[in-house]
Motif scaffolding. Structure first.
Motif, mmCIF file in Angstrom:
data_model
loop_
_atom_site.group_PDB
_atom_site.id
_atom_site.type_symbol
_atom_site.label_atom_id
_atom_site.label_comp_id
_atom_site.label_asym_id
_atom_site.label_seq_id
_atom_site.Cartn_x
_atom_site.Cartn_y
_atom_site.Cartn_z
ATOM 1 N N THR A 58 1.798 2.818 1.966
ATOM 2 C CA THR A 58 0.945 3.736 1.208
ATOM 3 C C THR A 58 1.079 3.481 -0.285
ATOM 4 N N ILE A 59 2.315 3.327 -0.774
ATOM 5 C CA ILE A 59 2.543 3.064 -2.198
ATOM 6 C C ILE A 59 1.936 1.731 -2.596
ATOM 7 N N GLU A 60 2.105 0.722 -1.753
ATOM 8 C CA GLU A 60 1.527 -0.592 -2.061
ATOM 9 C C GLU A 60 0.003 -0.518 -2.136
ATOM 10 N N LYS A 61 -0.623 0.266 -1.267
ATOM 11 C CA LYS A 61 -2.083 0.437 -1.300
ATOM 12 C C LYS A 61 -2.517 1.112 -2.596
ATOM 13 N N TRP A 62 -1.776 2.169 -2.999
ATOM 14 C CA TRP A 62 -2.100 2.852 -4.257
ATOM 15 C C TRP A 62 -1.981 1.899 -5.437
ATOM 16 N N GLU A 63 -0.878 1.128 -5.481
ATOM 17 C CA GLU A 63 -0.676 0.180 -6.572
ATOM 18 C C GLU A 63 -1.776 -0.880 -6.592
ATOM 19 N N LYS A 64 -2.177 -1.352 -5.428
ATOM 20 C CA LYS A 64 -3.238 -2.359 -5.349
ATOM 21 C C LYS A 64 -4.563 -1.775 -5.837
ATOM 22 N N ALA A 65 -4.844 -0.521 -5.470
ATOM 23 C CA ALA A 65 -6.086 0.124 -5.920
ATOM 24 C C ALA A 65 -6.096 0.278 -7.433
ATOM 25 N N ILE A 66 -4.958 0.637 -8.014
ATOM 26 C CA ILE A 66 -4.865 0.773 -9.470
ATOM 27 C C ILE A 66 -5.060 -0.586 -10.135
ATOM 28 N N LYS A 67 -4.380 -1.615 -9.617
ATOM 29 C CA LYS A 67 -4.505 -2.953 -10.202
ATOM 30 C C LYS A 67 -5.932 -3.482 -10.062
#
Length: 163
Positions: free
Chosen positions: A96-105
């Motif tokens: 979930t955190i990796e998905k959020w970080e990817k969406a932000i990037k």
């Protein structure tokens, strides 16, 4: 159902009055995982300390014993959020955190690419222009004037700017 003077609805559960919202939370916990139970500590029990939280979520283990999952001072929807956040078997927090970080990037990359495309388009416009003068309006609304003999752009009649 009875409404007392505190404005909350109560249900008679075999001689014990239970707030309807607390019953809803307990049912939602049970629906989430059949092995979870919400219990309310008896304030008259001598083993209960004054610093003890009145509510507890416990889990029935495979060997028949119970394990404390969490304590709470209030029985509300935050308990469901805490259970969901802590459940590593049903929810992959790292993913979930990796998905959020990817969406932000991805959002940052998209904004950068849009700015780069705008700058490229403006540069191309200036280069293909056959005139020795070029003017445009920047993002903040200033009119930028470029002239072949004056390399410094002028903004709003003589104020210098590089935006």
């Amino acid at each position: 159902m009875v409404v007392l003077d505190d404005g909350k609805n109560y249900l008679d559960m075999g001689g014990v009055w239970v707030e309807s919202d607390a019953l809803r939370i307990a049912q939602a916990v049970k629906d989430y995982d059949d092995n979870l139970e919400v219990i309310c500590l008896d304030p008259d029990d001598p083993r209960v300390k004054i610093t003890s939280s009145p509510f507890m979520v416990i889990q029935r283990m495979a060997n028949g014993t119970y394990q404390k999952v969490l304590e709470a001072w209030e029985l509300d929807d935050r308990i469901l959020q805490r259970i969901w956040a802590a459940d590593q078997q049903k929810n992959d927090q790292l993913n979930t955190i990796e998905k959020w970080e990817k969406a932000i990037k991805d959002g940052q990359d998209k904004r950068y690419q849009e700015k780069l495309d705008e700058a490229n388009e403006l540069s191309l416009d200036i280069l293909v222009s056959k005139s020795s003068r070029y003017s445009f309006i920047n993002k903040i609304g200033d009119k930028i004037k470029l002239h072949e003999n004056n390399p410094i752009p002028t903004v709003n009649d003589g104020k210098k700017s590089f935006s």
